[in-house]
Design a protein around this motif. Structure first.
Motif, PDB file in Angstrom:
ATOM      1  N   GLU A   1      51.227 -63.860  66.600  1.00 13.96           N
ATOM      2  CA  GLU A   1      49.725 -64.161  66.879  1.00 13.96           C
ATOM      3  C   GLU A   1      49.305 -65.031  68.972  1.00 13.96           C
ATOM      4  O   GLU A   1      50.371 -65.012  69.722  1.00 13.96           O
ATOM      5  CB  GLU A   1      49.798 -65.548  66.432  1.00 13.96           C
ATOM      6  CG  GLU A   1      50.395 -65.301  65.013  1.00 13.96           C
ATOM      7  CD  GLU A   1      50.493 -66.443  63.867  1.00 13.96           C
ATOM      8  OE1 GLU A   1      49.635 -66.638  63.152  1.00 13.96           O
ATOM      9  OE2 GLU A   1      51.254 -67.134  64.658  1.00 13.96           O
TER      10      GLU A   1
ATOM     11  N   GLN B   1      46.588 -67.484  70.651  1.00 18.47           N
ATOM     12  CA  GLN B   1      46.133 -68.706  70.212  1.00 18.47           C
ATOM     13  C   GLN B   1      44.595 -68.649  70.741  1.00 18.47           C
ATOM     14  O   GLN B   1      44.030 -67.729  71.722  1.00 18.47           O
ATOM     15  CB  GLN B   1      46.279 -69.932  71.214  1.00 18.47           C
ATOM     16  CG  GLN B   1      46.242 -71.009  71.114  1.00 18.47           C
ATOM     17  CD  GLN B   1      46.277 -72.846  71.446  1.00 18.47           C
ATOM     18  OE1 GLN B   1      46.861 -72.420  72.833  1.00 18.47           O
ATOM     19  NE2 GLN B   1      46.809 -73.146  70.771  1.00 18.47           N
ATOM     20  N   ARG B   2      43.820 -68.410  69.771  1.00 16.11           N
ATOM     21  CA  ARG B   2      42.063 -68.295  70.361  1.00 16.11           C
ATOM     22  C   ARG B   2      41.574 -70.077  69.896  1.00 16.11           C
ATOM     23  O   ARG B   2      41.006 -70.263  68.308  1.00 16.11           O
ATOM     24  CB  ARG B   2      41.355 -67.865  69.809  1.00 16.11           C
ATOM     25  CG  ARG B   2      41.790 -65.944  70.019  1.00 16.11           C
ATOM     26  CD  ARG B   2      41.745 -65.539  71.316  1.00 16.11           C
ATOM     27  NE  ARG B   2      42.124 -64.636  71.354  1.00 16.11           N
ATOM     28  CZ  ARG B   2      43.303 -64.175  72.156  1.00 16.11           C
ATOM     29  NH1 ARG B   2      43.957 -65.270  72.547  1.00 16.11           N
ATOM     30  NH2 ARG B   2      43.834 -62.689  72.552  1.00 16.11           N
TER      31      ARG B   2
ATOM     32  N   TRP C   1      45.413 -69.521  65.001  1.00 15.83           N
ATOM     33  CA  TRP C   1      46.285 -68.659  65.867  1.00 15.83           C
ATOM     34  C   TRP C   1      46.217 -67.284  64.858  1.00 15.83           C
ATOM     35  O   TRP C   1      44.874 -67.097  64.054  1.00 15.83           O
ATOM     36  CB  TRP C   1      46.644 -69.355  65.476  1.00 15.83           C
ATOM     37  CG  TRP C   1      48.029 -70.464  65.637  1.00 15.83           C
ATOM     38  CD1 TRP C   1      48.189 -70.906  65.992  1.00 15.83           C
ATOM     39  CD2 TRP C   1      48.626 -69.366  67.200  1.00 15.83           C
ATOM     40  NE1 TRP C   1      48.826 -72.221  66.808  1.00 15.83           N
ATOM     41  CE2 TRP C   1      48.998 -71.833  67.756  1.00 15.83           C
ATOM     42  CE3 TRP C   1      49.348 -69.227  68.394  1.00 15.83           C
ATOM     43  CZ2 TRP C   1      49.951 -71.250  68.704  1.00 15.83           C
ATOM     44  CZ3 TRP C   1      49.623 -69.390  68.808  1.00 15.83           C
ATOM     45  CH2 TRP C   1      50.361 -70.265  69.679  1.00 15.83           C
TER      46      TRP C   1
ATOM     47  N   GLU D   1      46.175 -63.204  64.561  1.00 22.34           N
ATOM     48  CA  GLU D   1      47.339 -62.019  64.312  1.00 22.34           C
ATOM     49  C   GLU D   1      47.284 -60.875  64.593  1.00 22.34           C
ATOM     50  O   GLU D   1      45.959 -60.505  65.513  1.00 22.34           O
ATOM     51  CB  GLU D   1      47.395 -61.557  63.100  1.00 22.34           C
ATOM     52  CG  GLU D   1      48.643 -60.533  63.143  1.00 22.34           C
ATOM     53  CD  GLU D   1      48.526 -60.356  61.260  1.00 22.34           C
ATOM     54  OE1 GLU D   1      49.093 -58.905  61.797  1.00 22.34           O
ATOM     55  OE2 GLU D   1      48.707 -60.599  60.271  1.00 22.34           O
TER      56      GLU D   1
ATOM     57  N   TYR E   1      51.272 -67.806  73.082  1.00 25.98           N
ATOM     58  CA  TYR E   1      50.891 -66.993  71.924  1.00 25.98           C
ATOM     59  C   TYR E   1      52.268 -67.382  71.206  1.00 25.98           C
ATOM     60  O   TYR E   1      52.887 -68.157  71.758  1.00 25.98           O
ATOM     61  CB  TYR E   1      51.437 -65.494  72.804  1.00 25.98           C
ATOM     62  CG  TYR E   1      50.591 -64.742  73.868  1.00 25.98           C
ATOM     63  CD1 TYR E   1      49.955 -63.717  72.272  1.00 25.98           C
ATOM     64  CD2 TYR E   1      50.559 -65.307  74.873  1.00 25.98           C
ATOM     65  CE1 TYR E   1      48.668 -63.190  73.155  1.00 25.98           C
ATOM     66  CE2 TYR E   1      49.029 -63.804  75.352  1.00 25.98           C
ATOM     67  CZ  TYR E   1      48.561 -63.094  74.588  1.00 25.98           C
ATOM     68  OH  TYR E   1      47.699 -62.676  75.502  1.00 25.98           O
ATOM     69  N   ARG E   2      52.252 -67.224  70.608  1.00 24.90           N
ATOM     70  CA  ARG E   2      53.366 -67.295  69.522  1.00 24.90           C
ATOM     71  C   ARG E   2      53.660 -66.742  68.543  1.00 24.90           C
ATOM     72  O   ARG E   2      52.920 -65.035  67.413  1.00 24.90           O
ATOM     73  CB  ARG E   2      52.492 -68.318  68.095  1.00 24.90           C
ATOM     74  CG  ARG E   2      53.529 -68.787  67.215  1.00 24.90           C
ATOM     75  CD  ARG E   2      53.251 -69.920  66.357  1.00 24.90           C
ATOM     76  NE  ARG E   2      51.900 -69.194  65.471  1.00 24.90           N
ATOM     77  CZ  ARG E   2      51.614 -70.605  64.184  1.00 24.90           C
ATOM     78  NH1 ARG E   2      51.701 -71.687  65.130  1.00 24.90           N
ATOM     79  NH2 ARG E   2      50.540 -69.889  63.945  1.00 24.90           N
TER      80      ARG E   2
ATOM     81  N   THR F   1      56.417 -65.618  65.870  1.00 29.47           N
ATOM     82  CA  THR F   1      57.127 -66.330  64.839  1.00 29.47           C
ATOM     83  C   THR F   1      58.117 -64.984  63.617  1.00 29.47           C
ATOM     84  O   THR F   1      57.706 -64.102  63.153  1.00 29.47           O
ATOM     85  CB  THR F   1      56.073 -66.204  63.267  1.00 29.47           C
ATOM     86  OG1 THR F   1      55.201 -67.461  64.128  1.00 29.47           O
ATOM     87  CG2 THR F   1      56.809 -67.183  61.980  1.00 29.47           C
TER      88      THR F   1
ATOM     89  N   VAL G   1      56.594 -70.361  71.013  1.00 32.00           N
ATOM     90  CA  VAL G   1      55.451 -70.467  71.276  1.00 32.00           C
ATOM     91  C   VAL G   1      56.156 -70.839  72.910  1.00 32.00           C
ATOM     92  O   VAL G   1      56.358 -71.000  73.618  1.00 32.00           O
ATOM     93  CB  VAL G   1      54.193 -72.568  71.312  1.00 32.00           C
ATOM     94  CG1 VAL G   1      53.209 -71.930  71.873  1.00 32.00           C
ATOM     95  CG2 VAL G   1      54.166 -71.806  69.037  1.00 32.00           C
TER      96      VAL G   1
END
Length: 94
Positions: free
Chosen positions: A6, A8-9, A13, A15, A42-43, A45, A67
């Motif tokens: 994902e 970050q915006r 978050w 995808e 970004y993340r 997971t 992250v």
């Protein structure tokens, strides 16, 4: 292992990719080949619960979210994750 990527915006978050690791533990199709990352947060997971459940095991960390920040968009980003049922470690790979 199922992986979700994902971006970050603002405070949300979004995808941008997902996939499964192969027998080498890599996920070469996490993003389309022509996808260009932009600078940002970004993340990634990792679904460790699903991974361990498939072999009848339990784990302490059902998900491992990592992250990270992309600054130089022309560089390669590789994020190794080393896991056991009760711990994990990660670093920026080459």
């Amino acid at each position: 292992v199922h992986i979700l990527l994902e971006a970050q915006r603002g405070s949300a978050w979004v995808e941008i990719g997902k996939g499964e690791t192969n027998s080498d533990g890599r996920c070469p199709k996490l993003l389309p080949v022509d996808h260009k990352l932009v600078a940002g947060i970004y993340r990634c997971t990792f679904d460790t619960a699903q991974y361990y459940a498939a072999s009848g095991q339990r784990c302490f960390y059902p998900q491992v979210p990592i992250v990270f920040e992309v600054v130089k968009t022309d560089e390669h980003y590789h994020i190794p994750l080393l896991v056991s049922n009760f711990g994990f470690s990660t670093y920026r790979g080459s």
